[in-house]
Design an enzyme around this catalytic site. Structure first.
Site, PDB file in Angstrom:
ATOM      1  CD  GLU A 191      -9.301  -1.270   4.232  1.00  0.00           C
ATOM      2  OE1 GLU A 191      -8.783  -0.967   5.334  1.00  0.00           O
ATOM      3  OE2 GLU A 191      -9.725  -0.424   3.432  1.00  0.00           O
ATOM      4  CG  ASN A 237      -1.837   1.147   1.316  1.00  0.00           C
ATOM      5  OD1 ASN A 237      -1.780   2.050   0.484  1.00  0.00           O
ATOM      6  ND2 ASN A 237      -2.692   1.155   2.320  1.00  0.00           N
TER       7      ASN A 237
END
Ligand code: ADP
Length: 407
Positions: A392, A17
């Site tokens: 996530e 990320n």
């Protein structure tokens, strides 16, 4: 190098990320998706950065390090993964999943990344100028490092691409929509999709039969109406500013207030944008964006902190009511995100007065939530009230693995 001797003989999935000032990563076992290690580099380009690395085998370190740019940050992450034997070469890497904030209308699901995909993400950057370009830096570095490993882009917006036109259009001149793509996109899709899937499994019902309202309440916050596993309405819009009140973001506000504020204060559009994203929400009302602190202040008698909590929960209740109407009924209401998972007070105040919708909170169960999934409704509650820990990165790993296997 002997993989077995380093404990990295198993196939792994890396999730990256790559945000504007920090890069987070997680490594999962490709068989079962257990977490192997995680870490981050923070404050990129700000002087004193911090690098953290944790492994399930007991490594846990944190150091201050000056990371000048994303390439340096990514280089230090891949080095840490090699040094700790987590990922040694392409042979023990099944895929790399990348979180990408905005997929526009182009990406309705995760995609295997090739040159065309990189170009399309670049084109979509005008919709997310703070996020997509730094997401791309992570993608490009990883492709250079592991060109033979499948790389998959997983988009925050993709799950909401199922919104019907009457839910995603703004009532603006149609040309504005056609020329600039001004419409509702929605965000946090990976989290809403993940908890919806877990809710269906927990309720032991096919997701196709369920109508769910999911509340992702973290620093950012959004609500989604999910029918048959598809997002049919969501509170965030063109940007992640719309909808619920958040840590530092205003959420819904009269659009005309913007022009009024600019005229009264002399703020530029950029200054106003910054105020709405970074100086509003809980921070503006209570003086802190940390809900734990807001609750402590409210406990101590702070009127502003009490007001902030009341506003926060009132706004959520309005969306629950709205989405109940959109769905026609609700089988379950799901709380997730740092606040949704941990704040018994927010859950309680959110559910207050919603008995008419079949929402009956059991206060004892609400205050003793634990584990991955808890149920907190009273026996007579028609709507199951679930608290589900979101993950996530695990969902990105799952989707990456699926895509790498399918293609
Ligand atoms: P992000 O959106 O950055 O991933 P999180 O999902 O971790 O954020 O949520 C952060 C929010 O969760 C913060 O407002 C934090 O105060 C809140 N939070 C975490 N633990 C608790 C708790 N025990 N009680 C109330 N709020 C909590």
């Amino acid at each position: 190098m002997d993989l077995a001797s380093k404990g990295a003989e198993r196939l792994r999935v890396l999730v990256i990320n790559s945000g504007s000032s920090s890069i987070k990563y997680r490594v999962f076992d490709a068989d079962g998706l257990s977490l192997i290690c995680r870490g981050a580099v923070d404050k990129i380009g700000e002087g004193k950065g911090i690098r953290r690395h944790w492994t399930a085998q007991g490594v846990d370190w944190k150091e201050e390090i000056d990371i000048k740019n994303h390439d340096e940050g990514l280089g230090s992450i891949f080095q840490a993964l090699a040094d700790t034997g987590m990922i040694l070469d392409k042979n023990n890497l099944r895929g790399i999943g990348h979180r990408v904030v905005h997929g526009g209308t182009e990406f309705k699901q995760p995609v295997l990344i090739d040159d065309g995909v990189v170009e399309t993400i670049r084109r979509t950057s005008s919709l997310a100028p703070l996020h997509n370009p730094t997401n791309l830096l992570g993608i490009e570095y990883s492709i250079r490092k592991f060109p033979d490993v499948p790389q998959v882009a997983v988009f925050d917006t993709a799950f909401h691409q199922s919104l019907p036109p009457h839910a995603y259009h703004y009532a603006l001149p149609f040309d504005i929509y056609k020329r600039y793509g001004i419409r509702r996109y929605g965000f946090h899709g990976t989290s809403h999709q993940y908890v919806a899937r877990l809710a269906a499994a927990h309720l032991d019902r096919p997701i196709e039969d369920l109508r769910l309202i999911t509340l992702h309440l973290g620093n950012g916050a959004s609500a989604t109406a999910i029918s048959g596993g598809r997002s049919v309405d969501t509170s965030m819009g063109l940007t992640p500013l719309e909808g619920l009140m958040m840590g530092t973001r205003s959420g819904d506000i009269d659009p005309a207030a913007h022009f009024f504020i600019m005229r009264q204060t002399g703020k530029s559009p950029e200054e106003l944008e910054s105020m709405l994203f970074h100086e509003s929400g809980l921070l503006a009302i209570a003086g802190t964006n940390d809900m734990r602190e807001v609750e402590r202040l409210a406990d101590g008698g702070s009127e502003r902190a009490c007001l902030a909590i009341d506003m926060y929960c009132h706004r959520i209740r309005k969306y629950i009511g709205g989405y109940y109407a959109v769905l026609g009924k609700a089988d379950a209401l799901v709380f997730t995100g740092g606040i949704g998972e941990n704040s018994a007070l927010v859950r309680k105040k959110t559910c207050e007065g919603l008995e008419g919708l079949g929402i009956h909170l059991d206060e004892d169960r609400n205050s003793s939530v634990s584990g991955e999934i808890s149920e907190i409704q009273l026996a007579q509650g028609a709507v199951r009230l679930l608290v589900i820990k979101t993950d996530e990165e695990k969902e990105i790993a799952r989707q990456t693995l699926k895509k790498a296997r399918d293609d």
